[in-house]
Structures are given as C-alpha cells and as structure tokens.
Motif scaffolding. Structure first.
Motif: not given
Length: 452
Positions: A411-436
C-alpha cells in the motif's frame, strides 16, 4: 404545489397579465375614440346648422333650414335667460349654467356630459342666444359593453389555452425530472446504480447526464471500496493464519503430556510472532492512512516542499542502515496538507531503501519543470522494476514477484499516488540511471515564497 402546477399557473398568469394589459389598452382607446366621435359629430352638426343660409319658418320664427335636419338629436335654440326659443324635437336638451353662459355671450361654445340624462351636450353662440345640441351616450356605452364582453371572452380563451399549453409544456419538459426522480427513488430503494436513459441536449438532459456521472462516480467508489475490502481481507489472511498457527503450536506445547519445544524453536516462534505482528500493524496502519487519503480535504495551507522532504529524509535516515542519500532540492511551494505529503515522500524513501543494495545510494531531487509544476524524483540502485510491472506499481496491494519476499503491505506506493492526486499531481515509475527504480511525483505550485 407540484412543479408542473407551478409552471401551468405561471404560464396562465403571464398570459392573463398580458391579455389584461392589451384588453385594457384596447378598451380605453376605443372608448376615447367613440366619445371623441360623438363630440365631433355634435360640433360639426352645430356648425353646419349655424352657417346655413337657407331659412325656414318654425314656431313663428325664421330659422336656418338646416335646423330641421337635427331631428336625430335633441336640439334647441335658447335666449340669454336659458328659455328655449325654437325646438324641433319632442324632448329638449338639458339646459344648464354652461349653456346659459354661452347664450349670454360669456363663452363662445361649451361641451359637457350631463350625468342626469346621460347625454353629451354642446352649445354654440348663435344670434344673441345659443344653439344647444344633445346626443344620448347609451348607444356608445352599448358598443363599449359589447367590446368588453368580446375582450373578456377572448382573454379567457387565451388564458385557458395558455394553461393547457403550460400543462403540456410542463409535462414534456419535466419528463427528464420525473426520470431523475424515479431513478433517485430506485437508487435509494434498491442501491441499483445503473444510469438512466438520456435523450436530447437541453438543460434538463444535461442535468440527467450529470446525474449519470454522479451514479458512475458512486459506483466506482463502491467498487473501489469492495476491492479494498477484498484485497485487505486477502492480505490480512496470511499474517493472521501464521499468527494462529504459531499460537496454536505454543499452546499445544504447554498441554500436559505434550512434547516440549526446544529453546531454539521457542525463540524462532517468538520471532515469527513479532514479525507477523509488525506486518499486521503496518498493514492496518497503511489501510488507515489510505482511508484518510481518500477523505475530503478540509483545510489547505502553504507547504514548503523542501521542508517536507527534509523531514521525511530525517526519518528515513534513522532506519536506512548503511544506505546513503544524495539530495538536491530547489525551492517549491504549494497549497496542500503537510502530513499526507510527508507520508508520501517517506514511503518513496522507504521503498528506495528497501530495494537498495548494502552501501547503495538513493538520489533525491526536487526541481521545477515549467508550466507551474515541479518533479520530486527518488532513484535507487536496486534491481529495478520489470516492464510488465511498471503500469501496476502504484495499485493497491500490488506486489511484484521480487517484492513478495520482502516486508511490506503493498500500500505504500498507493498512498503516494493518492496524496499526489489529492494535490492535483501525478505519479510516474521508470528506471534510474543506475538501473534501479525511479519514482517521480509531479506537483503543482510555484517558486514564489509569497504563495498563500
């Protein structure tokens, strides 16, 4: 009174008012014209008679022959005392002070209405006396009475037609409202959230569309609630089953004649119980936090995102072990709620720490991206996220195959998404420069410190 009745009465009242105004205007216009016509006729006949040059003998006096044509009205020739000198009608016209003043030479002419005989009287100075003509107003008033009756009948018919038309319009126009009423009663009675059928494009139809959108939103919220309850029940089942198994094992070992557990087995069971209790506590806490995120916002205040990130970093460092943080934060302010934002940032940091290798580095940066938005990015050097998992990492209770062996509630990342949308934002996921993994949150706001 129903809305349909009010619409009918409104239409009938408006038409009645309009008809009344038009009828009164027409009545008084015709009335004035008829009275003016009577006056004009009397004045013309008097002037024609007075200007006639042909004489005739009447009652021993020589008078203009035109006097003999005045038999359709009351007529008399009076002297200065008001005494009739010549009259060719059976009934003398009313003689009053006004006519005597004209005969005495005080006035050149006079016209008036005699209330006693209901006649219109005109007097004109003539040969040392006065020529007096009078015409009854009864024919004129009869015409006005007929006109009043016609206007009343036409007005009444117009009001009746308006009431019928208003009823028809109200019945047709309020049909969408009736559908809405039936749908509302159906939802209240059965809980059925199926949308109603909508046809047309007027205001009431748009209201129906809005009602259908509300039903869809309620249905979606119910589906999310059912899914949350089902997922929570599924997630709670595992730790509860493990707790029950371990507790039953401990209780069985304490029963008479039961084999005793070794100290090592007892310590291992106690450790499992603590871990399961911690997992259960975290899951319940995340559920409570997620429910709080879904609640309506009550108040907003000026939030300094740099301060929020630093507070979350201070908490994350205490449990990060040998994982290091590289931080690059630029000023950013928005209107929102500090607690949900800090919890969201902390979840991102904890997630990065969890998947970072020993001695790894978590990179955190906050920078404006233009168009009134800024990006908060958290990148780790862990194994990263599979492409198949990227669309689902922010879903509730979603855990990749690699994450199922690690602690967490999903539920941790779901809470992040909910908080972002609650403030008019959005969330994204991808790969970092280190491969993580690279987690990014887009938030609206400004670099202006005077916000709020």
């Amino acid at each position: 009174m129903s809305l349909r009745a009010r619409v009918t009465w409104l239409a009938a009242s408006c038409v009645a008012g309009a008809v009344a105004l038009v009828s009164l205007g027409a009545y008084f216009t015709v009335r004035q014209n008829l009275y003016d016509q009577v006056d004009a006729t009397l004045i013309q006949k008097a002037n024609n008679a007075a200007s006639s040059t042909i004489s005739a003998e009447v009652q021993g006096q020589s008078v203009p022959a035109a006097f003999l044509t005045l038999t359709d009205i009351q007529f008399a020739l009076i002297d200065s005392s008001g005494t009739p000198v010549v009259s060719v009608t059976n009934h003398l016209p009313p003689i009053g002070r006004d006519e005597i003043n004209v005969a005495a030479g005080k006035d050149a002419d006079n016209i008036r209405t005699d209330a006693r005989t209901d006649t219109r009287v005109f007097s004109l100075a003539y040969r040392g006396g006065a020529l007096v003509l009078a015409q009854s107003l009864q024919p004129t008033k009869a015409q006005l009475a007929d006109l009043s009756l016609v206007l009343l009948l036409i007005g009444g018919a117009g009001v009746l037609v308006a009431a019928i038309a208003g009823t028809a319009v109200a019945r047709t126009g309020l049909r969408p409202v009736q559908r809405l009423t039936r749908a509302t009663e159906r939802v209240a009675r059965t809980g059925d959230l199926r949308p109603i059928i909508v046809e047309g494009d007027d205001e009431l139809v748009r209201l129906s569309h809005s009602f259908n959108q509300m039903l869809s939103a309620v249905s979606y919220a119910q589906d999310r609630q059912r899914q949350l309850v089902a997922d929570a029940g599924h997630e709670l089942r595992t730790p509860l089953t493990s707790l029950r198994t371990n507790l039953e094992l401990l209780l069985s070992a304490e029963a008479p004649d039961a084999p005793r557990l070794s100290d090592e087995d007892r310590v291992e069971i106690h450790d499992d119980l603590r871990a399961q209790l911690d997992e259960l506590t975290q899951l319940i806490g995340d559920l409570v936090e997620l429910a709080r995120e879904d609640a309506p916002q009550l108040t907003r205040e000026r939030v300094d995102m740099v301060e929020i990130v630093e507070q979350a970093l201070a908490r994350a460092r205490r449990r990060a072990g040998d994982v290091k943080f590289e931080v690059d934060l630029q000023p950013w302010y928005l209107l929102g709620e500090p607690a949900p934002l800090e919890r969201a940032v902390l979840n991102l940091l904890d997630n990065a720490v969890k998947f970072s290798p020993p001695g790894g580095t978590v990179r955190v940066d906050l920078r404006p991206a233009g168009h009134g938005y800024a990006f908060l990015q958290v990148a780790d050097a862990g194994p990263g996220i599979n492409d198949a998992d990227l669309p689902y990492v922010f879903d509730r209770f979603y855990r990749s195959d690699e994450a199922r062996t690690l602690p967490g509630s999903g539920l941790g990342l779901a809470i992040v998404k909910s908080a972002a949308q609650r403030h008019g934002g959005a969330v994204y996921a991808g790969r970092s420069a280190d491969g993580g993994a690279l987690m990014a949150v887009r938030l609206p706001g400004t670099q202006d410190t005077s916000l709020g």
